[in-house]
Motif scaffolding. Structure first.
Motif, short mmCIF file in Angstrom:
data_model
loop_
_atom_site.label_atom_id
_atom_site.label_comp_id
_atom_site.label_asym_id
_atom_site.label_seq_id
_atom_site.Cartn_x
_atom_site.Cartn_y
_atom_site.Cartn_z
N GLU A 145 -15.03 21.06 -0.45
CA GLU A 145 -16.13 19.86 -0.08
C GLU A 145 -16.41 19.28 -0.70
OE1 GLU A 145 -19.31 22.70 0.65
OE2 GLU A 145 -18.41 23.68 2.13
N MET A 146 -16.30 19.43 -1.91
CA MET A 146 -16.46 18.35 -3.29
C MET A 146 -15.11 17.50 -3.68
SD MET A 146 -18.70 20.00 -6.26
CE MET A 146 -17.24 21.61 -6.53
N ASN A 147 -13.83 18.32 -2.82
CA ASN A 147 -12.33 17.12 -3.14
C ASN A 147 -12.20 16.59 -2.43
OD1 ASN A 147 -12.21 17.29 -6.65
ND2 ASN A 147 -13.01 19.26 -5.63
N GLY A 148 -11.74 17.86 -1.67
CA GLY A 148 -11.39 17.00 -0.34
C GLY A 148 -10.01 17.13 0.03
N GLY A 149 -8.80 16.68 1.23
CA GLY A 149 -7.48 17.45 0.65
C GLY A 149 -7.16 18.02 1.85
N ASN A 150 -5.91 18.84 1.16
CA ASN A 150 -5.50 19.65 2.57
C ASN A 150 -4.72 20.84 2.76
OD1 ASN A 150 -3.78 19.20 1.43
ND2 ASN A 150 -1.79 18.34 2.74
N SER A 151 -5.70 21.47 0.97
CA SER A 151 -5.78 23.00 0.75
C SER A 151 -6.92 23.19 0.05
CB SER A 151 -4.28 23.06 0.10
OG SER A 151 -4.69 24.17 -0.81
N LEU A 152 -7.18 24.55 0.43
CA LEU A 152 -8.50 24.78 -0.50
C LEU A 152 -8.31 24.95 -1.68
CD1 LEU A 152 -10.11 26.94 2.59
CD2 LEU A 152 -10.65 24.76 1.67
N ILE A 153 -6.84 24.92 -2.74
CA ILE A 153 -6.46 25.68 -3.67
C ILE A 153 -5.74 23.90 -3.84
CG2 ILE A 153 -5.18 26.53 -4.79
CD1 ILE A 153 -4.51 28.97 -2.53
N PRO A 154 -6.69 23.85 -5.39
CA PRO A 154 -6.01 22.44 -6.45
C PRO A 154 -4.59 23.02 -6.90
CG PRO A 154 -7.40 23.53 -7.75
CD PRO A 154 -7.25 23.97 -6.32
N ASP A 155 -4.39 21.98 -7.30
CA ASP A 155 -2.56 21.74 -7.83
C ASP A 155 -2.90 22.74 -9.00
OD1 ASP A 155 -1.24 21.07 -5.75
OD2 ASP A 155 -1.60 18.20 -6.92
N GLU A 156 -4.03 22.46 -9.72
CA GLU A 156 -3.72 23.69 -11.28
C GLU A 156 -3.92 24.51 -11.03
OE1 GLU A 156 -5.96 20.55 -10.21
OE2 GLU A 156 -5.91 19.11 -11.60
N THR A 157 -4.81 24.99 -9.77
CA THR A 157 -4.31 26.74 -9.75
C THR A 157 -3.59 27.28 -9.52
OG1 THR A 157 -7.68 26.18 -9.14
CG2 THR A 157 -5.90 28.55 -8.01
N TRP A 158 -2.37 26.08 -8.38
CA TRP A 158 -1.52 26.55 -8.20
C TRP A 158 0.11 27.15 -9.68
CZ3 TRP A 158 -0.50 29.02 -4.56
CH2 TRP A 158 -1.08 29.11 -3.01
N ASP A 159 -0.47 25.89 -10.67
CA ASP A 159 0.25 26.09 -11.85
C ASP A 159 -0.18 27.50 -12.90
OD1 ASP A 159 1.70 23.79 -11.57
OD2 ASP A 159 0.09 22.66 -12.60
#
Length: 342
Positions: free
Chosen positions: A45-59
């Motif tokens: 809700e704060m960052n938007g995008g097409n995923s609930l998981i940010p790239d940093e978390t995937w890393d």
């Protein structure tokens, strides 16, 4: 080298529950390094995008030995991202979603004591999230069932039965109606079952087992309930009611080289910040993760401590008939854990 675990605190009651879990594992003296990361509806809700998981978390997930996910909220509606759990299961092929169901000593058992385990295929079925609009009036959801995944989850179920000393696998299906999807799933279960002659196979239609779990749940004691993604999602919730509270149900999502651990319940946003909800599912999911990461003695101590707190009934939350706060119950579990490991 110590093992590392990516930790997602989640939404709603997630952060306070995960803090409780971390407090208990600290009391156990874990050597696991916990790496905090973001994911869930609050972040989205704060960052938007097409995923609930940010790239940093995937890393962080990519470089960790296991992961822990607190309860997360999944937004609904057209165009919203798929859930955190589904995203992680699919990326790392965590095909076995496993929920042990066992009455705790001293806790509520509305229909009598039970003991079985729910094994759910976690990567396909309706949870692939593929839907098609044919006309303004007609929409279709695609249910993907493969022989490969059906065989893998069947093998896990039979091996789990052997590990636990259970005598039966119960494949749950609707092959009289869904002749290809459920039919294929059932065929693969029966094929794998031939390699486990000491384990019986009891096929049940989904509607029938939903009734039998209420009518006579003890017939499934020491059995593995096995099904496809959505069917077992529903049935495992029904099974949770048999032990009195979804707050008692811990779960794991297991693949061949990675695993994610989580409580089975949702984020309960209306209780967020109230220090109120039952921490057992979260604490025991954390304990299971310690076992997975090689700390079996510490895991067993947390399980024993939790059973003691529940059976004593002095520091239990409202859903277990008590009036303790989340933090108070977790504190007692942590205290007993440390005592057991002295």
């Amino acid at each position: 080298m110590s093992k590392t675990a990516a930790v997602i605190k989640g939404d709603g009651v997630g952060p306070e529950l995960v803090d409780a879990m971390l407090k208990v594992t600290e009391a156990a003296g874990t050597d696991v390094e916990f790496v905090m990361c973001e994911a869930g509806a609050t972040w989205w809700e704060m960052n938007g995008g097409n995923s609930l998981i940010p790239d940093e978390t995937w890393d962080i997930l990519d470089s960790s030995d296991a992961s822990f996910k607190g309860p997360t909220t999944t937004p609904g509606g057209i165009g919203s991202p798929k859930s955190v759990a589904v995203s992680i299961r699919q990326k790392y092929d965590l095909y076995a979603n496993v929920r042990p169901i066992k009455t705790f000593p001293g806790s509520s058992s509305p229909l009598g004591d039970v003991e079985h385990i729910c094994v759910r295929e976690g990567t396909e079925g309706l949870y692939i999230g593929e839907e098609v609009k044919l006309t303004d009036d007609v929409y279709i959801a695609i249910r993907k069932i493969t022989r490969t995944s059906s065989s893998k989850i069947a093998r896990y179920a039979f091996e789990e039965a052997k590990r636990r000393g259970y005598d039966t696998v119960v494949p749950i299906h609707k092959s009289n109606i869904l002749k290809q999807t459920c039919g294929t799933f059932l065929e693969e279960v029966e094929k794998v079952g031939k390699e486990f002659p000491d384990v019986e196979i009891w096929p049940y239609h989904i509607d029938n087992i939903a009734m039998q779990l209420i009518k006579n749940p003890q017939i499934f004691d020491k059995k593995v309930l096995l099904s496809t993604n959505l069917f077992m999602d529903v049935i495992s919730e029904e099974c949770a009611a048999l032990v009195g509270s979804i707050g008692m149900i811990y779960s794991a999502n297991i693949g061949d080289s990675f695993a994610m651990f989580e409580p089975a319940h949702g984020s309960a946003p209306k209780y967020a910040g109230q220090d109120k909800v039952n921490p057992v599912a979260t604490v025991l999911a954390g304990a299971w993760m310690l076992d997975y990461l090689g700390e079996k003695d510490k895991s067993e101590a947390i399980f024993k401590a939790t059973e003691r707190v529940v059976s004593e009934g002095k520091y239990v939350t409202y859903d277990l008939g008590g009036n303790a706060k989340l933090s108070e119950m977790a504190g007692e579990i942590a205290k007993y854990t440390a005592e057991i490991l002295k």
